[in-house]
Motif scaffolding. Structure first.
Motif, short mmCIF file in Angstrom:
data_model
loop_
_atom_site.label_atom_id
_atom_site.label_comp_id
_atom_site.label_asym_id
_atom_site.label_seq_id
_atom_site.Cartn_x
_atom_site.Cartn_y
_atom_site.Cartn_z
N ARG A 1 0.81 -1.23 0.00
CA ARG A 1 0.00 0.00 0.00
C ARG A 1 0.84 1.27 0.00
O ARG A 1 0.36 2.33 -0.38
CB ARG A 1 -0.93 0.00 1.22
N ASP A 2 2.09 1.18 0.43
CA ASP A 2 2.95 2.37 0.48
C ASP A 2 3.65 2.64 -0.85
O ASP A 2 4.37 3.63 -0.98
CB ASP A 2 4.01 2.18 1.57
N SER A 3 3.44 1.77 -1.82
CA SER A 3 4.09 1.93 -3.12
C SER A 3 3.08 2.41 -4.16
O SER A 3 2.04 1.77 -4.36
CB SER A 3 4.70 0.59 -3.57
N GLY A 4 3.40 3.52 -4.79
CA GLY A 4 2.53 4.03 -5.85
C GLY A 4 2.46 3.08 -7.03
O GLY A 4 1.39 2.92 -7.65
N ARG A 5 3.58 2.41 -7.34
CA ARG A 5 3.59 1.47 -8.45
C ARG A 5 2.68 0.28 -8.18
O ARG A 5 1.99 -0.22 -9.08
CB ARG A 5 5.01 0.97 -8.71
N SER A 6 2.67 -0.20 -6.93
CA SER A 6 1.82 -1.33 -6.58
C SER A 6 0.34 -0.95 -6.66
O SER A 6 -0.49 -1.72 -7.15
CB SER A 6 2.16 -1.83 -5.18
N ALA A 7 0.01 0.25 -6.17
CA ALA A 7 -1.38 0.72 -6.26
C ALA A 7 -1.81 0.87 -7.72
O ALA A 7 -2.94 0.51 -8.09
CB ALA A 7 -1.52 2.05 -5.53
N GLU A 8 -0.91 1.38 -8.54
CA GLU A 8 -1.21 1.52 -9.97
C GLU A 8 -1.43 0.15 -10.61
O GLU A 8 -2.34 -0.02 -11.43
CB GLU A 8 -0.04 2.23 -10.66
N ALA A 9 -0.60 -0.84 -10.23
CA ALA A 9 -0.75 -2.19 -10.78
C ALA A 9 -2.12 -2.77 -10.44
O ALA A 9 -2.80 -3.33 -11.30
CB ALA A 9 0.37 -3.10 -10.23
N GLY A 10 -2.51 -2.63 -9.16
CA GLY A 10 -3.81 -3.15 -8.75
C GLY A 10 -4.96 -2.48 -9.47
O GLY A 10 -5.93 -3.12 -9.89
N LEU A 11 -4.88 -1.15 -9.63
CA LEU A 11 -5.95 -0.40 -10.28
C LEU A 11 -6.06 -0.76 -11.76
O LEU A 11 -7.17 -0.99 -12.28
CB LEU A 11 -5.70 1.11 -10.13
N LYS A 12 -4.91 -0.84 -12.44
CA LYS A 12 -4.95 -1.21 -13.87
C LYS A 12 -5.51 -2.61 -14.06
O LYS A 12 -6.31 -2.86 -14.97
CB LYS A 12 -3.54 -1.11 -14.47
N TYR A 13 -5.08 -3.52 -13.22
CA TYR A 13 -5.56 -4.89 -13.35
C TYR A 13 -7.06 -4.98 -13.06
O TYR A 13 -7.78 -5.72 -13.74
CB TYR A 13 -4.77 -5.80 -12.41
N PHE A 14 -7.51 -4.20 -12.08
CA PHE A 14 -8.93 -4.22 -11.74
C PHE A 14 -9.79 -3.66 -12.88
O PHE A 14 -10.79 -4.27 -13.28
CB PHE A 14 -9.18 -3.40 -10.47
N VAL A 15 -9.41 -2.51 -13.43
CA VAL A 15 -10.21 -1.87 -14.48
C VAL A 15 -10.27 -2.76 -15.72
O VAL A 15 -11.35 -3.02 -16.28
CB VAL A 15 -9.63 -0.48 -14.83
N LEU A 16 -9.11 -3.23 -16.16
CA LEU A 16 -9.11 -4.06 -17.37
C LEU A 16 -9.70 -5.44 -17.11
O LEU A 16 -10.31 -6.04 -17.99
CB LEU A 16 -7.67 -4.18 -17.89
#
Length: 473
Positions: free
Chosen positions: A142-157
């Motif tokens: 949760r403290d990593s912006g890259r990890s949050a971005e990965a989760g969001l991209k995977y969720f949307v797509l």
């Protein structure tokens, strides 16, 4: 009492709930014992799968056969190794929370439901049961912006892919009046009488499943998610869910739509060609190992789908052998990536491997074995994986697939061999930290399989042949 057939899934689900309940009891450091409990539950499930009878259950929604057993054992093994890879990494990265292995266990439950799906409804249920935990663990740091971005991209797509899959399923149901695979096979027994609407529905279903295996042109999420997610999560993404999604794609196309092979084979052939070409060329300029492995996985999916495009028993056997070999050499590679630390800090660049052959010869040796295997160099296991799918394509007259497969293998050998060159011929930039025992064990186990497969290929080939025969009836 047909629910007894689904005993492996029931045991895994109950184990997950019990472990989850035990994990919330206030204690200090529950991550390791919960992780070991999850590995134990997965091993128990594997034993139950080995002793599973064949047949259908739960109103025809669930099927158990040699094909499902083969793919479930692969998926469960990959999940157990994925948890082992996370033990040291999560402790050092501050991610040692008990929810992590439980989410991986529940995702594995979704994979098993997918592999045994015999209905479009149970297919979707398993797919979502797999996807929801994956969205969470992709963004687990949760403290990593890259990890949050990965989760969001995977969720949307992922949500988009699920929508396409549901739309395709609704079209097929609208024209056939059923969602059961057996009855769909009977309804589409005469290809000449099949409505174009059914073909459109099949294309949408293929689209939704192609997203899960990160096949071109539905691969766009893969590099960013692989790079942003914690490395053990990336290892898990690149192995177990791919096995389940490939298994589901094969079961759907060969089962209910098997008589329409002339319609969907062309789509799979194009997807396979695109995946092999993009995987070979897009990885050349990558300097981040996780992004490089993302494009590598896209290419390997293309090779595996070559066996499905052929649509014969020899093609399916080649696909199954390829996936088994891919899982082992892929997990071994990621064990090296998880172990890449310098002064306690995780590193993941190609240049960070410089001089590893002198500073850590054992780790460098295993990495070289995996890279040579992925490049398809004999006598390593990766060579035989490609050999079986190429032979199937040639024997069935799919010359374009075979020629493109060989040429892209030559191109991809460049970036695999570049890693070996960096390890053995570049000046050291500083030694890596000593790998923990769990990672060394995974490297050695997967490395020995990759090295020694050529000596005893018969058990794997026999199991794959039996699994392919069970699917084709």
């Amino acid at each position: 009492m047909t629910w007894i057939l689904a005993l492996p899934e029931l045991v895994l689900a109950i184990s997950g709930l019990i472990i989850l309940a035990a994990g919330v009891i206030p204690k200090r450091d529950t991550f390791f014992p919960v992780s070991m409990a999850c590995v134990g539950a997965l091993l128990l499930t594997a034993v139950l799968v080995l002793g599973q009878s064949e047949g259908t259950a739960l109103g025809g929604h669930y099927v158990a056969d040699a094909f499902s057993s083969f793919m479930k054992l692969l998926a469960v093994s990959a999940a157990a190794v994925g948890i082992l890879l996370s033990l040291d990494y999560n402790e050092k990265e501050g991610l040692a929370r008990f929810e992590f292995p439980v989410l991986m266990l529940l995702a594995t439950l979704g994979m098993m439901v997918m592999i045994s799906a015999n209905d479009l409804l149970s297919l979707y249920l398993g797919l979502e049961l797999l996807s929801l935990p994956l969205y969470v663990i992709a963004a687990f740091n949760r403290d990593s912006g890259r990890s949050a971005e990965a989760g969001l991209k995977y969720f949307v797509l992922g949500a988009l892919a699920s929508g396409l899959l549901l739309y395709g399923s609704s079209l097929v149901y609208g024209f056939a009046g059923t969602t059961n695979f057996d009855r769909l096979g009977e309804a589409f027994g005469d290809p000449a009488g099949v409505s174009p609407g059914v073909i459109v529905g099949i294309v949408f279903i293929i689209t939704g499943l192609a997203f899960k295996v990160s096949a071109v042109p539905f691969h766009m999420w893969t590099p960013d998610v692989y790079e942003g997610a914690p490395t053990p999560v990336t290892a898990f993404f690149a192995s177990a869910p791919k096995v389940a999604a490939i298994a589901l794609l094969v079961r759907v196309l060969v089962g209910p739509f098997g008589d329409l092979v002339g319609q969907w084979s062309q789509v799979i052939e194009l997807v396979s060609l695109g995946s092999m070409i993009l995987g070979a060329f897009a990885a050349i300029g990558q300097r981040n190992l996780k992004r490089l492995m993302a494009y590598s996985s896209i290419g390997h999916v293309g090779y595996a789908l070559m066996g499905l495009a052929v649509g014969s028993d020899i093609g399916l056997r080649g696909l199954l052998v390829y996936m088994a070999i891919y899982v082992f050499m892929n997990l071994g590679t990621f064990a090296v990536l998880v172990a890449m630390r310098r002064q306690g800090r995780a590193v993941e660049g190609v240049d960070d491997l410089a001089g590893l052959g002198r500073t850590d010869p054992v780790t460098a040796m295993w990495m070289a074995v995996f890279m040579f295997s992925m490049a398809g160099i004999p006598p390593l296991a990766g060579f035989f994986g490609k050999l079986y799918v190429f032979l199937a394509a040639v024997q069935s007259g799919f010359w374009v697939l075979a020629v493109v497969g060989v040429l892209t293998s030559v191109v991809s050998a460049y970036y695999y061999l570049r890693i070996v060159k960096v390890m053995y011929f570049d000046a050291p930039v500083g030694g890596l930290d000593r790998a923990p025992a769990s990672l060394s064990m995974v490297m050695a186990g997967t490395g020995l399989f990759t090295l020694l497969f050529a000596l005893w290929p018969a058990p794997m080939l026999a199991a794959a042949q039996t699994a392919a025969a069970a699917l084709l009836g």
